[in-house]
Write a protein that holds these residues in place. Structure first.
Motif, PDB file in Angstrom:
ATOM      1  N   TYR A  69       0.869  -1.175   0.195  1.00  0.00           N
ATOM      2  CA  TYR A  69      -0.119   0.160  -0.168  1.00  0.00           C
ATOM      3  C   TYR A  69       0.894   1.172  -0.056  1.00  0.00           C
ATOM      4  O   TYR A  69       0.733   2.227  -0.719  1.00  0.00           O
ATOM      5  CB  TYR A  69      -0.894   0.038   1.269  1.00  0.00           C
ATOM      6  CG  TYR A  69      -1.785   1.175   1.430  1.00  0.00           C
ATOM      7  CD1 TYR A  69      -3.007   1.545   0.563  1.00  0.00           C
ATOM      8  CD2 TYR A  69      -1.233   2.246   2.364  1.00  0.00           C
ATOM      9  CE1 TYR A  69      -3.560   2.712   0.840  1.00  0.00           C
ATOM     10  CE2 TYR A  69      -2.123   3.578   2.485  1.00  0.00           C
ATOM     11  CZ  TYR A  69      -2.986   3.762   1.696  1.00  0.00           C
ATOM     12  OH  TYR A  69      -3.880   4.835   1.958  1.00  0.00           O
ATOM     13  N   LYS A  70       2.083   1.365   0.843  1.00  0.00           N
ATOM     14  CA  LYS A  70       2.627   2.484   1.010  1.00  0.00           C
ATOM     15  C   LYS A  70       3.650   2.683  -0.257  1.00  0.00           C
ATOM     16  O   LYS A  70       3.884   3.944  -0.616  1.00  0.00           O
ATOM     17  CB  LYS A  70       3.634   2.210   2.127  1.00  0.00           C
ATOM     18  CG  LYS A  70       4.506   3.489   2.529  1.00  0.00           C
ATOM     19  CD  LYS A  70       3.307   4.696   3.006  1.00  0.00           C
ATOM     20  CE  LYS A  70       4.393   5.938   3.294  1.00  0.00           C
ATOM     21  NZ  LYS A  70       3.347   7.187   3.629  1.00  0.00           N
ATOM     22  N   PHE A  71       3.860   1.790  -0.795  1.00  0.00           N
ATOM     23  CA  PHE A  71       4.846   1.931  -1.950  1.00  0.00           C
ATOM     24  C   PHE A  71       4.228   1.645  -3.262  1.00  0.00           C
ATOM     25  O   PHE A  71       4.815   1.102  -4.150  1.00  0.00           O
ATOM     26  CB  PHE A  71       6.372   1.079  -2.074  1.00  0.00           C
ATOM     27  CG  PHE A  71       7.181   1.559  -0.819  1.00  0.00           C
ATOM     28  CD1 PHE A  71       7.094   2.809  -0.108  1.00  0.00           C
ATOM     29  CD2 PHE A  71       8.263   0.667  -0.162  1.00  0.00           C
ATOM     30  CE1 PHE A  71       8.001   3.145   0.652  1.00  0.00           C
ATOM     31  CE2 PHE A  71       9.070   0.990   0.768  1.00  0.00           C
ATOM     32  CZ  PHE A  71       8.889   2.282   1.203  1.00  0.00           C
ATOM     33  N   PHE A  72       2.903   1.536  -3.375  1.00  0.00           N
ATOM     34  CA  PHE A  72       2.142   1.152  -4.629  1.00  0.00           C
ATOM     35  C   PHE A  72       2.589   1.777  -5.659  1.00  0.00           C
ATOM     36  O   PHE A  72       2.505   1.411  -6.928  1.00  0.00           O
ATOM     37  CB  PHE A  72       0.772   1.362  -4.246  1.00  0.00           C
ATOM     38  CG  PHE A  72      -0.212   0.682  -5.309  1.00  0.00           C
ATOM     39  CD1 PHE A  72      -0.207  -0.658  -5.120  1.00  0.00           C
ATOM     40  CD2 PHE A  72      -0.678   1.251  -6.144  1.00  0.00           C
ATOM     41  CE1 PHE A  72      -1.041  -1.399  -6.147  1.00  0.00           C
ATOM     42  CE2 PHE A  72      -1.408   0.725  -7.387  1.00  0.00           C
ATOM     43  CZ  PHE A  72      -1.614  -0.646  -7.232  1.00  0.00           C
ATOM     44  N   ASP A  73       3.069   3.196  -5.828  1.00  0.00           N
ATOM     45  CA  ASP A  73       3.470   3.827  -6.854  1.00  0.00           C
ATOM     46  C   ASP A  73       4.868   3.216  -7.546  1.00  0.00           C
ATOM     47  O   ASP A  73       4.881   3.240  -8.416  1.00  0.00           O
ATOM     48  CB  ASP A  73       3.550   5.429  -6.467  1.00  0.00           C
ATOM     49  CG  ASP A  73       2.417   6.167  -6.456  1.00  0.00           C
ATOM     50  OD1 ASP A  73       1.258   5.733  -6.938  1.00  0.00           O
ATOM     51  OD2 ASP A  73       2.461   7.303  -5.784  1.00  0.00           O
ATOM     52  N   TYR A  74       5.630   3.020  -6.377  1.00  0.00           N
ATOM     53  CA  TYR A  74       6.908   2.274  -7.043  1.00  0.00           C
ATOM     54  C   TYR A  74       6.709   0.948  -7.394  1.00  0.00           C
ATOM     55  O   TYR A  74       7.359   0.716  -8.395  1.00  0.00           O
ATOM     56  CB  TYR A  74       7.849   2.272  -5.703  1.00  0.00           C
ATOM     57  CG  TYR A  74       8.207   3.694  -5.043  1.00  0.00           C
ATOM     58  CD1 TYR A  74       9.010   4.562  -5.640  1.00  0.00           C
ATOM     59  CD2 TYR A  74       7.867   4.010  -3.794  1.00  0.00           C
ATOM     60  CE1 TYR A  74       9.362   5.700  -5.145  1.00  0.00           C
ATOM     61  CE2 TYR A  74       8.072   5.142  -3.124  1.00  0.00           C
ATOM     62  CZ  TYR A  74       8.711   6.102  -3.891  1.00  0.00           C
ATOM     63  OH  TYR A  74       9.316   7.287  -3.531  1.00  0.00           O
TER      64      TYR A  74
END
Length: 598
Positions: free
Chosen positions: A400-405
């Motif tokens: 969830y936190k690094f979904f962009d990456y």
């Protein structure tokens, strides 16, 4: 003559060898202490011995992490490294004395001092890397350092057991061997080139918890830095738990001896070193945080499988190694990001705060071992199942936190599998956040854009035909913003504010439009005063992008598909219109010589 010899290798090579020898000594001595206490007290006390020695080694990292970070920022990191290596030599000399008198408390004191030396060494060791290598080599450098560190763990685990066997449990000779390693480490530390202080004038504070808290607050202001620090700390928690749990696990589930169980752990270390190299190779010239969720999922599955096949030695060998491989893949992007994203003048403090949290994790691992074995009576194999459950939760949180990456990383892979892409004008992609205005033909245009660069990107798409439910869900996960046409957009304050906030966070923006005349769309944006103010505020460039796609080969060409001929031909052209304040530079794509295939 000595100076000529030292100049034959790079400073990073000497740093790598120096930290390798330090990690080797740490791991040899920690296991020597365990075997020494088992000999004195009996193997039935192995759980308590492992927990107390683990806690003794951790406490200095908790007490002195903030102090060591300030040292690294105020003074030359190279000088700090050399001084700590001198301390290591003195401490190893005292270790010989402690074993000679069979002093239990003396051995604990030596372990405490050795950990103190390592705590001071850590922030300078990691903080000096960006001063010795260029930014695009950070991930590779960290991959090498982590590989060498876990090679040291492998050799340390092996050598501790080997020395005890060949010397007939002569701990004095083993400590003399550690002293020799300390001498070599001191010599290699002189090969690191002198580095200037970072310019920090921060005063030393004895209230280290407050110092750590303030550092974490500063880290929270940097994009993704605080989650990276917590992730790095969790990795050490898992590693410490595995190291402490593997000997009881080997004895209970596989009927191995304590020394054979020590040999088993070096497979995990070998896996971590391999995973670190893999992560460094995949990351290439950037920090690939998209690997972190994959690593976490791999750790969770490997831990669950260790419990499921705990009585099968062959299966345990495989899954212990895989646990390490996925651990290395999880850790390298996080450590690299901490070094790159930390402000230069407080990089040492950021590394120190990470070390503090990491060794809180080690302390928690020791406590969890004690809780499982002594209080709850949980078998060691079920301890790995518990780690699998915790890591599965971590995997969900970091997805969830690094979904962009993660989206960018997966999209870059999918775009290479689906498209045979030609990038034109690729040198027009800036290092800073940018606004891309792109023609839009289908949903997979997002794959091409994400696969063309390494920066996070947010999509703003003109409202068009209705989408299937799964496509709507995908767009929702990618945080796609649907906008009206360009003309209403530039008057929509909410959309403009969303674009500005995205750019200010260091994330690029891509506006997908239907008009094939992409340059006219860019001119519309440039001529609009509210939109121009956003761009001028931080000197954001506008890059027009044109996507052209070919036709698939027929599906029956299976052999051609296997040879990558089946991929759809596509070209992505990055124009050269860059607005900088009130000035503009116009170049057409045909003026650029760079043209290559992905």
């Amino acid at each position: 003559m000595a100076s000529t010899f030292l100049n034959r290798f790079s400073s990073f090579t000497y740093l790598n060898v120096t930290q390798f020898l330090g990690a080797l000594n740490d791991n040899i001595y920690k296991l020597l202490i365990v075997y020494f206490f088992i000999q004195l007290e009996g193997i039935e006390y192995s759980h308590q011995i492992l927990a107390t020695t683990g806690a003794t080694f951790v406490i200095p990292f908790l007490l002195f992490s903030a102090l060591s970070g300030t040292l690294a920022d105020r003074f030359s990191k190279r000088d700090v490294i050399v001084i700590t290596k001198i301390l290591e030599l003195v401490i190893m000399g005292l270790a010989v004395w402690a074993f000679a008198f069979e002093s239990k408390w003396g051995s604990y004191a030596i372990l405490f001092l050795l950990a103190t030396q390592s705590a001071i060494f850590g922030p300078s060791k990691y903080g000096i890397v960006p001063e010795l290598v260029s930014t695009e080599k950070i991930s590779k450098a960290n991959g090498l350092m982590t590989s060498f560190t876990f090679l040291a763990i492998i050799l340390g685990t092996f050598l501790a057991s080997f020395l005890i066997q060949i010397t007939g449990r002569n701990f004095i000779i083993s400590a003399i061997f550690c002293t020799f390693i300390a001498i070599v480490g001191l010599v290699t530390s002189f090969g690191i080139e002198p580095t200037p202080p970072s310019g920090s004038e921060k005063k030393f504070q004895f209230f280290f918890l407050r110092e750590i808290y303030q550092t974490l607050k500063r880290a929270h202001q940097e994009i993704s830095l605080l989650p990276a620090m917590f992730g790095s700390a969790y990795f050490l928690f898992v590693g410490a738990f595995t190291q402490l749990n593997i000997i009881p696990f080997a004895m209970q589930s596989l009927d191995l001896s304590d020394i054979q169980g020590g040999y088993l752990f070096f497979l995990t270390a070998l896996g971590i070193g391999t995973g670190a190299l893999i992560a460094g190779k995949i990351s290439g010239r950037i920090v690939e945080l998209g690997l972190v969720p994959f690593g976490a999922v791999g750790i969770a599955f490997s831990a669950f499988l260790l419990d499921a096949f705990s009585s099968n030695l062959f299966a345990v060998i495989i899954f212990v190694t895989l646990l390490g491989v996925f651990g290395g893949i999880f850790e390298i992007p996080l450590d690299s990001y901490i070094q790159v994203a930390s402000p230069r003048q407080s990089r040492g403090q950021m590394v120190a705060a990470t070390n503090f949290m990491s060794f809180v994790g080690v302390l928690l691992a020791s406590g969890l071992i004690y809780l499982n074995s002594e209080v709850l009576g949980i078998e060691s194999d079920k301890g790995f199942a518990l780690i699998g459950l915790l890591t599965a939760l971590i995997a969900i949180a970091y997805t969830y936190k690094f979904f962009d990456y993660l989206t960018r990383f997966v999209s870059s892979i999918l775009s290479r599998l689906h498209f045979r892409t030609q990038f034109i004008g690729h040198e027009n992609i800036p290092d800073c956040p940018a606004l891309y205005v792109c023609t839009h033909t289908a949903w997979n245009d997002t794959l091409l854009i994400l696969g063309s660069q390494r920066r996070r990107i947010r999509f703003f798409i003109e409202q068009e035909q209705s989408h299937t439910p799964w496509m709507k869900q995908l767009y929702s996960l990618m945080q796609v913003v649907f906008i009206p046409a360009i003309e209403p957009l530039v008057k929509n304050s909410d959309c403009l504010e969303a674009i500005q906030k995205t750019l200010n966070k260091g994330i690029s923006v891509c506006i997908f439009v239907q008009n094939r005349d992409i340059y006219s769309e860019v001119e519309k944006l440039h001529q609009t005063e509210p939109f121009n103010r956003i761009l001028e505020a931080a000197n954001y460039p506008i890059i027009p992008v044109r996507i052209e796609k070919g036709v698939k080969h027929p599906r029956f060409h299976l052999f051609k598909r296997l040879l990558n001929k089946f991929r759809v031909p596509a070209s992505v052209t990055f124009g050269g219109i860059v607005y900088s304040g009130h000035e503009s530079l116009l170049t057409t794509p045909h003026e650029h010589e760079l043209c290559y295939e992905d």
